[in-house]
Design a protein around this motif. Structure first.
Motif, PDB file in Angstrom:
ATOM      1  N   GLU A 219       0.608  -1.148  -0.216  1.00 24.08           N
ATOM      2  CA  GLU A 219      -0.183   0.010   0.048  1.00 24.08           C
ATOM      3  C   GLU A 219       0.958   1.369   0.086  1.00 24.08           C
ATOM      4  O   GLU A 219       1.731   1.384   0.655  1.00 24.08           O
ATOM      5  N   PRO A 220       0.676   2.239  -0.900  1.00 21.45           N
ATOM      6  CA  PRO A 220       1.348   3.538  -0.874  1.00 21.45           C
ATOM      7  C   PRO A 220       1.170   4.258   0.629  1.00 21.45           C
ATOM      8  O   PRO A 220       0.453   3.964   1.317  1.00 21.45           O
ATOM      9  N   GLY A 221       2.372   5.095   0.569  1.00 21.99           N
ATOM     10  CA  GLY A 221       2.398   6.112   1.854  1.00 21.99           C
ATOM     11  C   GLY A 221       1.282   6.715   1.881  1.00 21.99           C
ATOM     12  O   GLY A 221       0.610   7.229   0.952  1.00 21.99           O
ATOM     13  N   ILE A 222       0.931   7.260   3.157  1.00 24.70           N
ATOM     14  CA  ILE A 222      -0.064   8.131   3.348  1.00 24.70           C
ATOM     15  C   ILE A 222       0.448   9.722   3.179  1.00 24.70           C
ATOM     16  O   ILE A 222      -0.420  10.625   2.617  1.00 24.70           O
ATOM     17  N   ALA A 223       1.839   9.879   3.013  1.00 23.52           N
ATOM     18  CA  ALA A 223       2.302  11.314   2.692  1.00 23.52           C
ATOM     19  C   ALA A 223       3.631  11.205   2.150  1.00 23.52           C
ATOM     20  O   ALA A 223       4.306  10.244   2.354  1.00 23.52           O
ATOM     21  N   MET A 224       4.244  12.210   1.438  1.00 22.44           N
ATOM     22  CA  MET A 224       5.361  12.023   0.963  1.00 22.44           C
ATOM     23  C   MET A 224       6.129  13.123   1.709  1.00 22.44           C
ATOM     24  O   MET A 224       5.771  14.263   1.797  1.00 22.44           O
ATOM     25  N   ARG A 225       7.419  12.984   1.910  1.00 20.57           N
ATOM     26  CA  ARG A 225       8.543  13.914   2.430  1.00 20.57           C
ATOM     27  C   ARG A 225       9.754  13.839   1.733  1.00 20.57           C
ATOM     28  O   ARG A 225      10.163  12.804   1.096  1.00 20.57           O
ATOM     29  N   PRO A 226      10.563  14.772   1.956  1.00 23.99           N
ATOM     30  CA  PRO A 226      11.865  14.675   1.170  1.00 23.99           C
ATOM     31  C   PRO A 226      12.879  13.605   1.720  1.00 23.99           C
ATOM     32  O   PRO A 226      12.500  13.383   3.156  1.00 23.99           O
ATOM     33  N   MET A 227      13.623  13.074   1.055  1.00 21.65           N
ATOM     34  CA  MET A 227      14.622  11.982   1.602  1.00 21.65           C
ATOM     35  C   MET A 227      15.549  12.519   2.690  1.00 21.65           C
ATOM     36  O   MET A 227      16.209  13.520   2.393  1.00 21.65           O
ATOM     37  N   PRO A 228      15.436  11.688   3.978  1.00 22.20           N
ATOM     38  CA  PRO A 228      16.332  12.155   4.850  1.00 22.20           C
ATOM     39  C   PRO A 228      17.592  11.657   4.972  1.00 22.20           C
ATOM     40  O   PRO A 228      17.851  10.758   4.258  1.00 22.20           O
ATOM     41  N   SER A 229      18.547  12.169   5.732  1.00 22.33           N
ATOM     42  CA  SER A 229      19.865  11.361   6.336  1.00 22.33           C
ATOM     43  C   SER A 229      19.357  10.300   7.126  1.00 22.33           C
ATOM     44  O   SER A 229      17.977  10.230   7.661  1.00 22.33           O
ATOM     45  N   ALA A 230      20.044   9.323   7.380  1.00 23.41           N
ATOM     46  CA  ALA A 230      19.862   8.370   8.343  1.00 23.41           C
ATOM     47  C   ALA A 230      19.740   8.874   9.875  1.00 23.41           C
ATOM     48  O   ALA A 230      18.876   8.637  10.614  1.00 23.41           O
ATOM     49  N   ARG A 231      20.519   9.867   9.837  1.00 24.13           N
ATOM     50  CA  ARG A 231      20.179  10.535  11.429  1.00 24.13           C
ATOM     51  C   ARG A 231      18.969  11.335  11.671  1.00 24.13           C
ATOM     52  O   ARG A 231      18.191  11.297  12.597  1.00 24.13           O
ATOM     53  N   GLU A 232      18.580  11.855  10.380  1.00 27.85           N
ATOM     54  CA  GLU A 232      17.104  12.691  10.431  1.00 27.85           C
ATOM     55  C   GLU A 232      16.045  11.570  10.466  1.00 27.85           C
ATOM     56  O   GLU A 232      15.004  11.798  11.185  1.00 27.85           O
TER      57      GLU A 232
END
Length: 582
Positions: A219-232
């Motif tokens: 199932e696709p995601g609820i929302a899209m966000r910018p790709m983070p770093s591993a720490r973020e």
């Protein structure tokens, strides 16, 4: 994605064959799934888990000491059928009873509930705990509607520990429910997965973006966000889960938690460890103590690039369960005592076909027509399997076409065998329905199976049914589909096509039209209604969390129902023409 396979239709079954061959010392085959190699100790509650294939190590890999006694295994991304769940549970049940536990998905709920009813009817104590850990799939006030994802492992561990402590069924259920209430998960994905045999992934994620709140069935995601770093990402996980504490806890400081950092398929150990370093640091900063963390793959979705974090907020009993020994094919912790219960041989599935001969030649003739109808449905579904899958992938898991294909093929084979044995129309439909439900699994499999059986029971085997009896049988099918599935017109399900078809058929037959004419025109009603579902938002089922994504696209269940009724219309029209010519 390229898969090593022989036939996409048999992928799940052949995977189980290989799993059993690799782990013969730990597990055995039972009809519908796998069980511990040793028998369930006397007076011990049997913990039975299950779900669709494609999530290894869930669910087969979590059968063993300190974990489940058995697992019912559905096809790819499809719940096991009620028959599979029932036979798996029967194979390990004791007088102490059975606990059924699984992720909270509509098809699983429908089929596990049917199996529970059957077990109880036979005098086997049986209870259910559904896992609802995914915080993005429903708001806190609707926790009972949330999906189960990697938090399954925490609940299964607790239930199994309680069982092996000798607790009775009520106590096992209470502790498993407490574990579920204290378990929260948060998942993200960077790419979708592709089903075996398919050419396109179920969903895609734009480059540089991350899907938040996706499901493990694609199932696709609820929302899209910018790709983070591993720490973020580690910080985002902890912040999200600390923002939703379990009932009665206002502050996380001083709490102890079990942690599961789960890779969904193509995010591997080194990446997970990079993320986990941040997770531990953030939890330490919040004053939360991490207890026996698990980092690896525990609930996957084929090759999906994704990660989920699960926290189980521990008390004394839950911590004892979480840290207890376990030994299964895919999960091992501590040292497990050697079982002193005897090993049990694989249970062979009896493929022998038997059926009582119909009470009349007229009904047997009608049985041939019923077989032809089901064969016509099989043919049209086979031709539309990719399109039905595409429609389902818009807001669901993309398996509707494959499930309908499996179900209709099994039903057609069973109908043909029943006709060859001299069965009447009622038995043909009942046998076909049972085969459809058992092979297709999932919500649609259970509903189509129950609908065919209800129609068959209404028609019976004594007479050649007239048009009024056929209409009554269709209405009986509609009634059981709506009562089992809980859907109404407007919910964007197959009911949106089934109800107008049933009403149109009944009204036209009441007005004196022949079955062939009435059925053909009712099929047109169903087709129009199915197309019109594009304007609806789903209110039930897996597509509900992604309702906006489905706007403008018709419901695959309604479309497949309309296709099936149109195919059946051609059979009735041809039969009517033959009758006129004779």
């Amino acid at each position: 994605m390229s898969y090593l396979l022989n036939d996409p239709a048999t992928f799940a079954e052949e995977s189980v064959d290989g799993f059993l061959a690799a782990h013969r010392r730990l597990v055995r085959r039972v009809p519908g799934g796998v069980a511990r190699a040793s028998a369930t100790p006397e007076n011990q509650v049997a913990v039975v888990i299950g779900g669709g294939s494609g999530h290894y190590p869930a669910f087969a890999g979590l059968v063993g000491a300190g974990l489940a006694h058995a697992a019912a295994l559905g096809n790819v991304f499809a719940s096991p059928s009620a028959q599979q769940i029932y036979t798996v549970a029967k194979s390990v049940a004791t007088d102490a009873g059975v606990l059924l536990s699984y992720g909270n998905y509509a098809g699983d709920v429908l089929n596990f509930d049917l199996a529970e009813q059957r077990l109880r009817a036979e005098g086997i104590p049986c209870r259910t705990v559904r896992v609802t850990d995914d915080i993005f799939s429903a708001p806190p006030e609707e926790r009972d509607k949330r999906r189960g994802i990697a938090g399954d492992l925490a609940v299964f561990r607790v239930a199994a520990w309680a069982s092996e402590q000798g607790m009775d069924l009520d106590a096992v259920v209470d502790l498993a429910r407490r574990a579920n209430q204290r378990t929260r998960s948060f998942g993200v994905a960077f790419s979708g997965c592709t089903l075996p045999g398919a050419t396109e992934p179920l969903f895609t994620v734009p480059v540089g973006q991350m899907a938040v709140g996706m499901g493990i069935h694609g199932e696709p995601g609820i929302a899209m966000r910018p790709m983070p770093s591993a720490r973020e990402l580690g910080g985002l996980f902890v912040e999200g889960l600390l923002n939703e504490l379990f009932d009665g806890v206002m502050n996380a400081r001083g709490a102890r938690v079990g942690v599961i950092l789960n890779g969904l398929g193509s995010v591997k150990s080194e990446e997970l460890f990079v993320i986990f370093a941040t997770i531990v640091a953030e939890l330490d900063l919040a004053g939360v103590t991490v207890v026996d963390p698990e980092v690896g793959e525990f609930a996957t979705s084929f090759e999906m690039a994704g990660v989920s974090l699960t926290l189980i907020w521990l008390d004394d009993d839950l911590e004892a369960a979480w840290t207890s020994p376990a030994y299964s094919a895919a999960y091992r912790k501590g040292a497990v005592a050697e079982s002193n219960t005897p090993a049990v041989a694989d249970q062979v599935i009896d493929q022998t076909y038997s059926v009582e001969v119909a009470g009349s030649e007229a009904s047997a003739a009608a049985g041939s027509t019923a077989r032809d109808v089901i064969e016509a449905i099989r043919v049209v579904i086979h031709g539309q399997v990719l399109e039905l899958g595409r429609l389902d992938s818009v807001a669901g898991d993309g398996d509707h076409g494959i499930g309908m294909q499996r179900g209709s093929r099994a039903a057609a084979d069973e109908a043909s065998a029943a006709v060859s044995a001299g069965a009447g129309a009622g038995t043909v439909l009942c046998r076909a329905g049972d085969a459809w439900a058992n092979k297709a699994g999932g919500t649609s499999g259970a509903l189509w199976g129950a609908g065919l059986r209800a129609a068959g029971e209404r028609i019976g085997d004594q007479l050649r049914p007239g048009a009024d009896v056929v209409a009554a049988a269709v209405d009986a099918a509609r009634d059981i589909v709506q009562s089992m599935g809980g859907a109404s017109v407007g919910d964007k399900t197959l009911v949106d096509a089934l109800v107008p078809f049933t009403l149109g058929l009944t009204a036209r037959i009441d007005n004196g039209e022949t079955l062939a004419v009435a059925w053909s025109r009712a099929a047109e009603d169903a087709t129009a209604a199915a197309v019109a579902t594009a304007d609806l938002l789903p209110r039930v089922g897996r597509a509900r969390p992604h309702m906006e994504k489905s706007l403008g696209s018709p419901d695959p269940g309604a479309i497949s129902l309309a296709l099936a009724m149109t195919a059946a219309a051609a059979v009735f029209t041809e039969a009517s023409l033959r009758k006129e010519e004779s």
